[in-house]
Design an enzyme around this catalytic site. Structure first.
Site, PDB file in Angstrom:
ATOM      1  N   CYS A 155     -15.686  24.717 -25.091  1.00 27.97           N
ATOM      2  CA  CYS A 155     -16.499  25.161 -26.234  1.00 27.97           C
ATOM      3  C   CYS A 155     -17.938  24.659 -26.279  1.00 27.97           C
ATOM      4  CB  CYS A 155     -15.806  24.768 -27.529  1.00 27.97           C
ATOM      5  SG  CYS A 155     -14.473  25.882 -27.945  1.00 27.97           S
ATOM      6  N   THR A 204     -13.848  34.022 -23.755  1.00 27.18           N
ATOM      7  CA  THR A 204     -15.235  34.511 -23.818  1.00 27.18           C
ATOM      8  C   THR A 204     -16.114  33.582 -22.983  1.00 27.18           C
ATOM      9  OG1 THR A 204     -15.421  33.233 -25.865  1.00 27.18           O
ATOM     10  CG2 THR A 204     -15.112  35.602 -26.098  1.00 27.18           C
ATOM     11  N   SER A 254     -11.571  34.273 -31.195  1.00 29.50           N
ATOM     12  CA  SER A 254     -12.269  33.699 -30.041  1.00 29.50           C
ATOM     13  C   SER A 254     -13.648  33.234 -30.516  1.00 29.50           C
ATOM     14  CB  SER A 254     -12.498  34.754 -28.962  1.00 29.50           C
ATOM     15  OG  SER A 254     -11.418  35.622 -28.860  1.00 29.50           O
ATOM     16  N   ALA A 305      -9.278  20.993 -32.082  1.00 27.78           N
ATOM     17  CA  ALA A 305      -9.741  20.310 -30.874  1.00 27.78           C
ATOM     18  C   ALA A 305      -8.530  20.127 -29.975  1.00 27.78           C
ATOM     19  CB  ALA A 305     -10.354  18.961 -31.235  1.00 27.78           C
ATOM     20  N   VAL A 355      -8.907  36.104 -27.091  1.00 29.03           N
ATOM     21  CA  VAL A 355      -9.122  36.235 -25.634  1.00 29.03           C
ATOM     22  C   VAL A 355     -10.284  35.342 -25.215  1.00 29.03           C
ATOM     23  CG1 VAL A 355      -8.224  38.580 -25.588  1.00 29.03           C
ATOM     24  CG2 VAL A 355     -10.659  38.233 -25.881  1.00 29.03           C
ATOM     25  N   TYR A 358      -5.260  28.596 -24.909  1.00 25.89           N
ATOM     26  CA  TYR A 358      -5.331  27.337 -25.653  1.00 25.89           C
ATOM     27  C   TYR A 358      -5.522  27.558 -27.155  1.00 25.89           C
ATOM     28  CZ  TYR A 358      -5.299  24.716 -21.355  1.00 25.89           C
ATOM     29  OH  TYR A 358      -4.906  24.159 -20.167  1.00 25.89           O
ATOM     30  N   ARG A 390     -11.418  22.574 -18.177  1.00 31.63           N
ATOM     31  CA  ARG A 390     -12.651  23.369 -18.185  1.00 31.63           C
ATOM     32  C   ARG A 390     -13.854  22.481 -18.517  1.00 31.63           C
ATOM     33  NH1 ARG A 390     -10.721  28.397 -21.829  1.00 31.63           N
ATOM     34  NH2 ARG A 390      -9.516  26.717 -22.772  1.00 31.63           N
TER      35      ARG A 390
HETATM   36  C1  UDX Z   1     -14.321  21.091 -29.818  1.00 37.06           C
HETATM   37  C2  UDX Z   1     -14.474  20.913 -31.343  1.00 37.06           C
HETATM   38  O1  UDX Z   1     -14.238  19.531 -31.670  1.00 37.06           O
HETATM   39  C3  UDX Z   1     -13.493  21.828 -32.073  1.00 37.06           C
HETATM   40  O2  UDX Z   1     -13.703  21.738 -33.479  1.00 37.06           O
HETATM   41  C4  UDX Z   1     -13.720  23.270 -31.605  1.00 37.06           C
HETATM   42  O3  UDX Z   1     -12.787  24.145 -32.208  1.00 37.06           O
HETATM   43  C5  UDX Z   1     -13.588  23.376 -30.093  1.00 37.06           C
HETATM   44  O4  UDX Z   1     -14.498  22.466 -29.475  1.00 37.06           O
HETATM   45  P1  UDX Z   1     -12.610  20.224 -27.970  1.00 37.06           P
HETATM   46  O5  UDX Z   1     -13.674  20.641 -27.013  1.00 37.06           O
HETATM   47  O6  UDX Z   1     -11.225  20.725 -27.771  1.00 37.06           O
HETATM   48  O7  UDX Z   1     -13.017  20.664 -29.467  1.00 37.06           O
HETATM   49  O8  UDX Z   1     -12.514  18.618 -28.013  1.00 37.06           O
HETATM   50  P2  UDX Z   1     -13.433  17.471 -28.647  1.00 37.06           P
HETATM   51  O9  UDX Z   1     -12.546  16.441 -29.222  1.00 37.06           O
HETATM   52  O10 UDX Z   1     -14.473  18.006 -29.536  1.00 37.06           O
HETATM   53  O11 UDX Z   1     -14.115  16.810 -27.354  1.00 37.06           O
HETATM   54  C6  UDX Z   1     -15.079  17.481 -26.574  1.00 37.06           C
HETATM   55  C7  UDX Z   1     -15.641  16.557 -25.523  1.00 37.06           C
HETATM   56  O12 UDX Z   1     -16.461  15.550 -26.104  1.00 37.06           O
HETATM   57  C8  UDX Z   1     -14.585  15.809 -24.705  1.00 37.06           C
HETATM   58  O13 UDX Z   1     -14.963  15.814 -23.338  1.00 37.06           O
HETATM   59  C9  UDX Z   1     -14.615  14.418 -25.280  1.00 37.06           C
HETATM   60  O14 UDX Z   1     -14.180  13.441 -24.381  1.00 37.06           O
HETATM   61  C10 UDX Z   1     -16.099  14.281 -25.595  1.00 37.06           C
HETATM   62  N1  UDX Z   1     -16.396  13.255 -26.604  1.00 37.06           N
HETATM   63  C11 UDX Z   1     -15.883  13.363 -27.862  1.00 37.06           C
HETATM   64  C12 UDX Z   1     -17.230  12.182 -26.278  1.00 37.06           C
HETATM   65  O15 UDX Z   1     -17.715  12.085 -25.147  1.00 37.06           O
HETATM   66  N2  UDX Z   1     -17.509  11.252 -27.236  1.00 37.06           N
HETATM   67  C13 UDX Z   1     -17.026  11.337 -28.501  1.00 37.06           C
HETATM   68  O16 UDX Z   1     -17.345  10.466 -29.334  1.00 37.06           O
HETATM   69  C14 UDX Z   1     -16.181  12.429 -28.821  1.00 37.06           C
HETATM   70  P1  ADP Z   2      -8.997  30.087 -25.080  1.00 34.60           P
HETATM   71  O1  ADP Z   2      -9.284  28.651 -24.750  1.00 34.60           O
HETATM   72  O2  ADP Z   2     -10.142  30.753 -25.793  1.00 34.60           O
HETATM   73  O3  ADP Z   2      -7.691  30.297 -25.751  1.00 34.60           O
HETATM   74  P2  ADP Z   2      -7.799  30.994 -22.557  1.00 34.60           P
HETATM   75  O4  ADP Z   2      -8.485  31.374 -21.289  1.00 34.60           O
HETATM   76  O5  ADP Z   2      -6.945  29.778 -22.588  1.00 34.60           O
HETATM   77  O6  ADP Z   2      -8.974  30.879 -23.665  1.00 34.60           O
HETATM   78  O7  ADP Z   2      -6.914  32.223 -23.096  1.00 34.60           O
HETATM   79  C1  ADP Z   2      -7.351  33.537 -23.227  1.00 34.60           C
HETATM   80  C2  ADP Z   2      -6.232  34.476 -22.779  1.00 34.60           C
HETATM   81  O8  ADP Z   2      -6.593  35.836 -23.100  1.00 34.60           O
HETATM   82  C3  ADP Z   2      -5.945  34.481 -21.267  1.00 34.60           C
HETATM   83  O9  ADP Z   2      -4.597  34.102 -21.046  1.00 34.60           O
HETATM   84  C4  ADP Z   2      -6.199  35.947 -20.818  1.00 34.60           C
HETATM   85  O10 ADP Z   2      -5.278  36.383 -19.840  1.00 34.60           O
HETATM   86  C5  ADP Z   2      -6.008  36.699 -22.122  1.00 34.60           C
HETATM   87  N1  ADP Z   2      -6.685  38.022 -22.174  1.00 34.60           N
HETATM   88  C6  ADP Z   2      -7.988  38.288 -21.928  1.00 34.60           C
HETATM   89  N2  ADP Z   2      -8.251  39.609 -22.119  1.00 34.60           N
HETATM   90  C7  ADP Z   2      -7.092  40.193 -22.515  1.00 34.60           C
HETATM   91  C8  ADP Z   2      -6.704  41.528 -22.880  1.00 34.60           C
HETATM   92  N3  ADP Z   2      -7.603  42.528 -22.904  1.00 34.60           N
HETATM   93  N4  ADP Z   2      -5.413  41.753 -23.212  1.00 34.60           N
HETATM   94  C9  ADP Z   2      -4.518  40.733 -23.225  1.00 34.60           C
HETATM   95  N5  ADP Z   2      -4.804  39.456 -22.904  1.00 34.60           N
HETATM   96  C10 ADP Z   2      -6.081  39.170 -22.558  1.00 34.60           C
END
Ligand code: UDX
Ligand code: ADP
Length: 460
Positions: A276, A92, A131, A164, A90, A13, A346
């Site tokens: 996150c 974490t 990451s 996000a 990758v 992602y 997730r």
């Molecule tokens: C978050 C951070 O926003 C981003 O900067 C960071 O890089 C990764 O983590 P993300 O988790 O992708 O991004 O989405 P975000 O829009 O932050 O929403 C997180 C959760 O909070 C979602 O489940 C969302 O529905 C919820 N949320 C958000 C609420 O419940 N209320 C709100 O007002 C805003």
């Molecule tokens: P994020 O949301 O942080 O991007 P993801 O799980 O979506 O996390 O992506 C992380 C990717 O990293 C996975 O597709 C996984 O297969 C890959 N990955 C993890 N360890 C290694 C590695 N040592 N070499 C190559 N790819 C890796």
């Protein structure tokens, strides 16, 4: 230093969308995204409508860049060798065993990745930490790299991701800020400058902030902790609203009009999800405990506890409103993604809510516009495998589950429906429509405050 080749390890992602945007904005740089998961790479190289990451606008960028200067490959070693700059993107996850289990980040993937870079590199490399990582990880990566390869120079820089999901492309195009943390040495500063030049192709200079590595690492954890804290604050207030007759939407609006607070991230919900927030706060809590800052650790831990409470509270309300017993009742869960416009589930609230309802004997129909059936089953299997006493117990749980490919079929013959994700297509749901589709007058539980009409809305 002129960067001609970028390698990104991890096609998930973060890696996928980020590299797509870099490739789009820097047509003279060859960007190769590698992953050890060959089926994921096949999907990145496959049909535009079946990319492994769903993000509005992403497929269009892939159409323009794939095969031009953006490549997806499993040839990890070759790509590391070719690149002057390597992004580590990758996963974490939180550790599930050993010291710090349930709290600290599992750095296995990052460490393996660093060892591999050290093994392959025959020329100097800039390694960008992308990451989400605990503070001082860059130091650890540097140690692994130089202990395993003393022939070349590695510069580690921290460039935390703030995109996000659901708005990743928009966020990458118009970042509020780009943080680049590096060492204050001559080669460290050069590395920071090389990355800053890449972002400067589309991000104004004043938004590219350079700082020391640890500040950059901690800024990411702190930003996410502050955002999550706002959601837990508003969610805790939603519980008071339900008792007092105040309306959480009106309250959010009133609070947000104070320019010092601002209106964003004040929407009450069934609880935040995503890869996150929880993970980053746990990292922060672990860090505080490590340094003996127990009061600070407790403070941030409460943000997660309120989130768990909110999810559980919503499930309990459904049970209570259905007469305190959901045994053999059919309930539709609408939305599985942790927020709209992503196929990522997730930490989605839908997982725990479904688990609790099934634990109480309910039958659950699930529909999500973007999350695949296999993913939904995997999410539940992850919890049920641990809980189930036997294979039969596990298959019993699954027998109470049905997954649909549209919400209208999912709500037929149900006693209740619960909207968990705020997908736009659910906005049209109201009593009249539901009663036309079903013949049981199901109760409507709105966890995302998107309906005018429902039997139960958080905070009302
Ligand atoms: C978050 C951070 O926003 C981003 O900067 C960071 O890089 C990764 O983590 P993300 O988790 O992708 O991004 O989405 P975000 O829009 O932050 O929403 C997180 C959760 O909070 C979602 O489940 C969302 O529905 C919820 N949320 C958000 C609420 O419940 N209320 C709100 O007002 C805003
Ligand atoms: P994020 O949301 O942080 O991007 P993801 O799980 O979506 O996390 O992506 C992380 C990717 O990293 C996975 O597709 C996984 O297969 C890959 N990955 C993890 N360890 C290694 C590695 N040592 N070499 C190559 N790819 C890796």
């Amino acid at each position: 230093m002129k960067i001609k080749n970028i390698c990104c390890i991890g096609a998930g992602y973060v890696g996928g969308p980020t590299m797509a945007v870099i490739a789009l904005k820097c047509p003279d740089i060859k960007v190769t995204v590698v992953d050890k998961d060959s089926s994921k790479i096949d999907r990145w190289n496959g049909k535009y409508q079946d990319l492994p990451v769903y993000e509005p606008g992403l497929a269009d960028i892939i159409k323009k860049t794939r095969g031009r200067n953006l490549f997806f490959s499993t040839e990890i070693d070759k790509s590391i060798d070719d690149a002057e700059m390597i992004f580590m993107a990758v996963n974490t996850p939180t550790k599930t065993e050993g010291k710090g289990a349930g709290m600290a980040a599992d750095l296995r993937y990052v460490e393996n990745c660093a060892k591999n870079i050290a093994k392959i590199a025959t020329a100097d490399k800039i390694v960008v930490e992308k990451s989400t990582l605990p503070v001082r990880t860059a130091e650890k990566i540097k140690e692994i790299l130089s202990n395993n390869n003393s022939d070349v120079n590695f510069e580690i820089i921290s460039n935390p991701e703030f995109l996000a999901e659901g708005t990743a492309i928009k966020d990458l195009f118009k970042s509020d800020r780009v943080l680049i943390g590096g060492e204050k040495t001559q080669s460290g500063e050069k590395a920071v400058e090389a990355l800053a030049k890449i972002y400067n192709r589309w991000i104004p200079k004043e938004k590219i902030i350079t700082m020391n590595v640890w500040s950059a690492e901690l800024s990411k954890l702190a930003s996410n902790a502050m955002l999550a804290q706002r959601i837990s604050s508003i969610n805790s207030l939603s519980a008071i609203c339900e008792k007092t007759g105040a309306d959480i939407d009106e309250l959010s609006n009133a609070i947000g009009l104070d320019h010092r607070i601002g209106p964003k991230f004040l929407k009450a919900s069934v609880g935040f999800g995503g890869s996150c927030f929880k993970k980053d706060i746990l990292n922060l809590v672990y860090l505080c405990k490590y340094y003996g800052l127990n009061e600070v650790a407790e403070y941030w831990h409460k943000v997660i506890k309120i989130n768990e409470y909110q999810k559980d509270r919503f499930a309990n309300i459904i049970i209570d409103e259905l007469g305190g017993n959901v045994e053999n009742k059919k309930i539709a869960i609408l939305g599985w993604a942790f927020k709209k416009n992503t196929n990522d589930s997730r930490e989605s609230a839908a997982i725990e809510i479904t688990d609790k309802l099934i634990e109480n004997g309910a039958h659950i129909n699930i529909y999500d516009p973007k999350v695949k059936e296999s993913r939904i089953k995997e999410d539940l299997n992850n919890i049920w495998e641990l809980k189930s006493k036997s294979e039969k117990d596990l298959s019993n749980r699954f027998s109470r589950l049905e997954i649909f490919n549209n919400y209208k079929d999912a709500i037929k013959e149900t006693h209740a429906l619960a909207i968990i994700t705020e997908w736009d297509e659910f906005k049209e749901i109201n009593f009249k429509l539901v009663n036309q589709i079903t013949n049981k007058n199901p109760k409507i539980f709105d966890g995302r405050l998107i309906l005018k009409e429902s039997n139960y809305t958080i905070g009302k």
